[in-house]
Write a protein that holds these residues in place. Structure first.
Motif, PDB file in Angstrom:
ATOM      1  N   TYR A  66      41.676  63.523  46.983  1.00 14.30           N
ATOM      2  CA  TYR A  66      41.296  64.245  48.192  1.00 14.30           C
ATOM      3  C   TYR A  66      40.841  65.678  47.912  1.00 14.30           C
ATOM      4  O   TYR A  66      40.455  66.393  48.845  1.00 14.30           O
ATOM      5  N   SER A  67      40.880  66.095  46.658  1.00 14.37           N
ATOM      6  CA  SER A  67      40.435  67.445  46.276  1.00 14.37           C
ATOM      7  C   SER A  67      39.078  67.432  45.589  1.00 14.37           C
ATOM      8  O   SER A  67      38.640  68.457  45.077  1.00 14.37           O
ATOM      9  N   GLU A  68      38.401  66.294  45.577  1.00 12.65           N
ATOM     10  CA  GLU A  68      37.106  66.191  44.918  1.00 12.65           C
ATOM     11  C   GLU A  68      36.089  67.114  45.577  1.00 12.65           C
ATOM     12  O   GLU A  68      36.156  67.388  46.778  1.00 12.65           O
ATOM     13  N   THR A  69      35.137  67.583  44.777  1.00 13.03           N
ATOM     14  CA  THR A  69      34.235  68.643  45.225  1.00 13.03           C
ATOM     15  C   THR A  69      33.274  68.206  46.334  1.00 13.03           C
ATOM     16  O   THR A  69      32.758  69.056  47.068  1.00 13.03           O
ATOM     17  N   GLN A  70      32.988  66.916  46.470  1.00 13.61           N
ATOM     18  CA  GLN A  70      32.056  66.462  47.502  1.00 13.61           C
ATOM     19  C   GLN A  70      32.696  66.444  48.890  1.00 13.61           C
ATOM     20  O   GLN A  70      32.030  66.233  49.891  1.00 13.61           O
ATOM     21  N   HIS A  72      34.617  68.077  52.142  1.00 18.70           N
ATOM     22  CA  HIS A  72      34.792  69.324  52.888  1.00 18.70           C
ATOM     23  C   HIS A  72      35.704  69.106  54.094  1.00 18.70           C
ATOM     24  O   HIS A  72      36.562  69.924  54.372  1.00 18.70           O
ATOM     25  N   TYR A  73      35.505  67.988  54.780  1.00 18.86           N
ATOM     26  CA  TYR A  73      36.418  67.629  55.865  1.00 18.86           C
ATOM     27  C   TYR A  73      37.442  66.583  55.420  1.00 18.86           C
ATOM     28  O   TYR A  73      38.621  66.689  55.741  1.00 18.86           O
ATOM     29  N   HIS A  74      37.004  65.586  54.679  1.00 14.74           N
ATOM     30  CA  HIS A  74      37.885  64.471  54.293  1.00 14.74           C
ATOM     31  C   HIS A  74      38.743  64.854  53.085  1.00 14.74           C
ATOM     32  O   HIS A  74      38.646  64.268  52.016  1.00 14.74           O
ATOM     33  N   HIS A 106      43.441  55.774  53.351  1.00 12.43           N
ATOM     34  CA  HIS A 106      42.236  55.327  54.068  1.00 12.43           C
ATOM     35  C   HIS A 106      40.954  56.020  53.614  1.00 12.43           C
ATOM     36  O   HIS A 106      39.874  55.440  53.691  1.00 12.43           O
ATOM     37  N   ASP A 107      41.048  57.252  53.125  1.00 11.95           N
ATOM     38  CA  ASP A 107      39.877  57.961  52.594  1.00 11.95           C
ATOM     39  C   ASP A 107      40.082  58.336  51.131  1.00 11.95           C
ATOM     40  O   ASP A 107      39.451  59.279  50.638  1.00 11.95           O
ATOM     41  N   ALA A 108      40.925  57.600  50.445  1.00 11.02           N
ATOM     42  CA  ALA A 108      41.218  57.933  49.045  1.00 11.02           C
ATOM     43  C   ALA A 108      39.966  57.853  48.187  1.00 11.02           C
ATOM     44  O   ALA A 108      39.817  58.583  47.204  1.00 11.02           O
ATOM     45  N   VAL A 109      39.062  56.953  48.537  1.00  8.14           N
ATOM     46  CA  VAL A 109      37.730  56.905  47.918  1.00  8.14           C
ATOM     47  C   VAL A 109      36.743  57.387  48.961  1.00  8.14           C
ATOM     48  O   VAL A 109      36.684  56.830  50.067  1.00  8.14           O
ATOM     49  N   TYR A 110      36.000  58.428  48.641  1.00  3.54           N
ATOM     50  CA  TYR A 110      35.064  58.983  49.616  1.00  3.54           C
ATOM     51  C   TYR A 110      33.853  59.580  48.917  1.00  3.54           C
ATOM     52  O   TYR A 110      33.930  60.655  48.337  1.00  3.54           O
ATOM     53  N   GLN A 111      32.769  58.832  48.960  1.00  2.00           N
ATOM     54  CA  GLN A 111      31.482  59.291  48.447  1.00  2.00           C
ATOM     55  C   GLN A 111      30.484  59.221  49.596  1.00  2.00           C
ATOM     56  O   GLN A 111      30.140  58.132  50.052  1.00  2.00           O
ATOM     57  N   PRO A 112      29.998  60.355  50.097  1.00  2.56           N
ATOM     58  CA  PRO A 112      29.079  60.338  51.237  1.00  2.56           C
ATOM     59  C   PRO A 112      27.824  59.501  51.009  1.00  2.56           C
ATOM     60  O   PRO A 112      27.215  59.028  51.971  1.00  2.56           O
ATOM     61  N   SER A 113      27.436  59.296  49.755  1.00  2.00           N
ATOM     62  CA  SER A 113      26.234  58.524  49.465  1.00  2.00           C
ATOM     63  C   SER A 113      26.482  57.012  49.489  1.00  2.00           C
ATOM     64  O   SER A 113      25.537  56.229  49.395  1.00  2.00           O
ATOM     65  N   ASN A 114      27.738  56.598  49.627  1.00  2.00           N
ATOM     66  CA  ASN A 114      28.037  55.165  49.686  1.00  2.00           C
ATOM     67  C   ASN A 114      27.543  54.550  50.993  1.00  2.00           C
ATOM     68  O   ASN A 114      27.402  55.242  52.006  1.00  2.00           O
ATOM     69  N   LYS A 187      31.812  70.971  58.550  1.00  2.00           N
ATOM     70  CA  LYS A 187      32.292  70.401  57.286  1.00  2.00           C
ATOM     71  C   LYS A 187      31.700  69.024  57.038  1.00  2.00           C
ATOM     72  O   LYS A 187      31.369  68.681  55.893  1.00  2.00           O
ATOM     73  N   VAL A 188      31.568  68.223  58.103  1.00  2.00           N
ATOM     74  CA  VAL A 188      30.935  66.913  57.951  1.00  2.00           C
ATOM     75  C   VAL A 188      29.490  67.087  57.515  1.00  2.00           C
ATOM     76  O   VAL A 188      28.995  66.364  56.641  1.00  2.00           O
ATOM     77  N   ARG A 189      28.807  68.064  58.093  1.00  2.00           N
ATOM     78  CA  ARG A 189      27.424  68.324  57.692  1.00  2.00           C
ATOM     79  C   ARG A 189      27.350  68.698  56.211  1.00  2.00           C
ATOM     80  O   ARG A 189      26.453  68.249  55.484  1.00  2.00           O
ATOM     81  N   LEU A 190      28.288  69.498  55.723  1.00  2.00           N
ATOM     82  CA  LEU A 190      28.314  69.876  54.312  1.00  2.00           C
ATOM     83  C   LEU A 190      28.472  68.651  53.416  1.00  2.00           C
ATOM     84  O   LEU A 190      27.876  68.585  52.339  1.00  2.00           O
ATOM     85  N   GLU A 191      29.269  67.684  53.870  1.00  2.00           N
ATOM     86  CA  GLU A 191      29.453  66.468  53.080  1.00  2.00           C
ATOM     87  C   GLU A 191      28.153  65.670  52.983  1.00  2.00           C
ATOM     88  O   GLU A 191      27.973  64.898  52.039  1.00  2.00           O
ATOM     89  N   TYR A 192      27.278  65.869  53.944  1.00  2.00           N
ATOM     90  CA  TYR A 192      25.988  65.178  53.937  1.00  2.00           C
ATOM     91  C   TYR A 192      24.837  66.145  53.690  1.00  2.00           C
ATOM     92  O   TYR A 192      23.733  65.977  54.196  1.00  2.00           O
ATOM     93  N   SER A 193      25.113  67.136  52.866  1.00  2.00           N
ATOM     94  CA  SER A 193      24.090  68.133  52.550  1.00  2.00           C
ATOM     95  C   SER A 193      22.925  67.525  51.777  1.00  2.00           C
ATOM     96  O   SER A 193      21.848  68.121  51.709  1.00  2.00           O
ATOM     97  N   HIS A 194      23.138  66.345  51.171  1.00  2.20           N
ATOM     98  CA  HIS A 194      22.042  65.676  50.464  1.00  2.20           C
ATOM     99  C   HIS A 194      21.010  65.106  51.434  1.00  2.20           C
ATOM    100  O   HIS A 194      19.911  64.744  51.031  1.00  2.20           O
ATOM    101  N   VAL A 195      21.353  65.023  52.723  1.00  2.00           N
ATOM    102  CA  VAL A 195      20.405  64.579  53.736  1.00  2.00           C
ATOM    103  C   VAL A 195      19.705  65.815  54.294  1.00  2.00           C
ATOM    104  O   VAL A 195      20.363  66.734  54.776  1.00  2.00           O
ATOM    105  N   PRO A 196      18.383  65.883  54.240  1.00  2.00           N
ATOM    106  CA  PRO A 196      17.659  67.053  54.766  1.00  2.00           C
ATOM    107  C   PRO A 196      18.059  67.340  56.208  1.00  2.00           C
ATOM    108  O   PRO A 196      18.298  66.423  57.010  1.00  2.00           O
ATOM    109  N   LEU A 197      18.116  68.619  56.564  1.00  2.00           N
ATOM    110  CA  LEU A 197      18.600  69.022  57.881  1.00  2.00           C
ATOM    111  C   LEU A 197      17.794  68.389  59.009  1.00  2.00           C
ATOM    112  O   LEU A 197      18.359  67.899  59.992  1.00  2.00           O
ATOM    113  N   ALA A 198      16.464  68.391  58.873  1.00  2.00           N
ATOM    114  CA  ALA A 198      15.630  67.817  59.930  1.00  2.00           C
ATOM    115  C   ALA A 198      15.930  66.336  60.115  1.00  2.00           C
ATOM    116  O   ALA A 198      16.037  65.835  61.233  1.00  2.00           O
TER     117      ALA A 198
END
Length: 276
Positions: A66-70, A72-74, A106-114, A187-198
């Motif tokens: 739960y301390s992984e760098t990707q 921010h909220y989870h 429940h969120d022990a594995v969390y990769q936003p790109s999954n 924080k959720v937005r930061l986790e999906y920073s790989h998705v362009p804002l627009a």
């Protein structure tokens, strides 16, 4: 009635004393004091027959995940908030240990790109590895596994009892104070920073097109946690939102009904923010 109350108080004191004695056996080291979340972990582990060494080793593994760098909220803070809510309503639980274990894993594995459901599936697998190591019964394993899997789609179908308490604790952030909700959405937005804002904004604001009479209640910010880019998975989003639109209440258990109106207000703000 007075005797019954006195007996209940005595039972609580006995349980606390027993838990304290167990905590003293588990040498967590000097890194921090015994927090409520860690106490809940020890209590749940004890209930499942996990030895002290296993508690310590897996606690380190869980907190590291739960301390992984990707994240921010989870993070562990999300888990702590869930545990606080679960313990607050613990008298409504049938199997408190199962709810707590589901919360921790429940969120022990969390990769936003999954892809949708992948994080929950892999988190469930990690729980099953943990359970297998300590010989936890198959019935108990299945109960927790189903809870973890359901967090991928909170509102897909009905929920009651322990499952409802878990799902509502997970989504309680939606009914939080406005400042806390804004921080959550950022924080959720930061986790999906790989998705362009627009793309992020457009994809999420397109929610409105699925309902001719849109209600802000169903613009569920938490959906982003299950979909790496909402703009490229409209079928999943449409499915999720339709399940929301079929519901008059966001929360399943009566203990969380009071958060309904605050959730509407918070999500209405986010909808305006994303579409302006």
């Amino acid at each position: 009635r007075a005797h019954a109350c006195a007996y209940a108080v005595a039972q609580v004191k006995h349980a606390l004393a027993e838990l304290q004695s167990r905590l003293s056996v588990v040498n967590w080291g000097p890194e921090s004091l015994m927090t409520p979340a860690r106490s809940a972990w020890v209590s749940a582990c004890t209930g499942f027959g996990v030895p002290s060494e296993g508690m310590r080793r897996w606690w380190k593994q869980i907190t590291k995940a739960y301390s992984e760098t990707q994240r921010h909220y989870h993070t562990m803070n999300h888990v702590r908030q869930m545990v606080d809510n679960i313990m607050l309503h613990s008298l409504a639980a049938s199997n408190l240990n199962s709810i707590l274990m589901a919360a921790f894993f429940h969120d022990a594995v969390y990769q936003p790109s999954n892809g949708p459901g992948q994080n929950e599936s892999e988190s469930k697998q990690l729980w099953e590895v943990f359970a297998a190591e300590f010989g936890i019964s198959q019935n108990a394993v299945d109960t927790v596994s189903k809870m973890i899997e359901r967090t991928a789609n909170h509102l897909e179908g009905e929920a009651s009892g322990d499952l409802a308490l878990l799902l509502d604790a997970d989504l309680a952030i939606l009914g939080s104070e406005f400042v806390e909700y804004v921080e959550y959405s950022q924080k959720v937005r930061l986790e999906y920073s790989h998705v362009p804002l627009a793309e992020y904004r457009n994809g999420r604001s397109q929610v409105r097109s699925w309902n001719p009479n849109p209600s802000p209640l169903f613009f569920l910010a938490h959906v982003s946690a299950s979909c790496p880019s909402v703009a490229v998975c409209p079928n999943f989003l449409g499915q999720f939102l339709r399940s929301c639109l079929d519901r008059e209440q966001l929360f399943f258990s009566p203990e969380y009904k009071h958060l309904h109106e605050a959730s509407r207000i918070n999500m209405a703000w986010e909808l305006r923010y994303l579409t302006e």
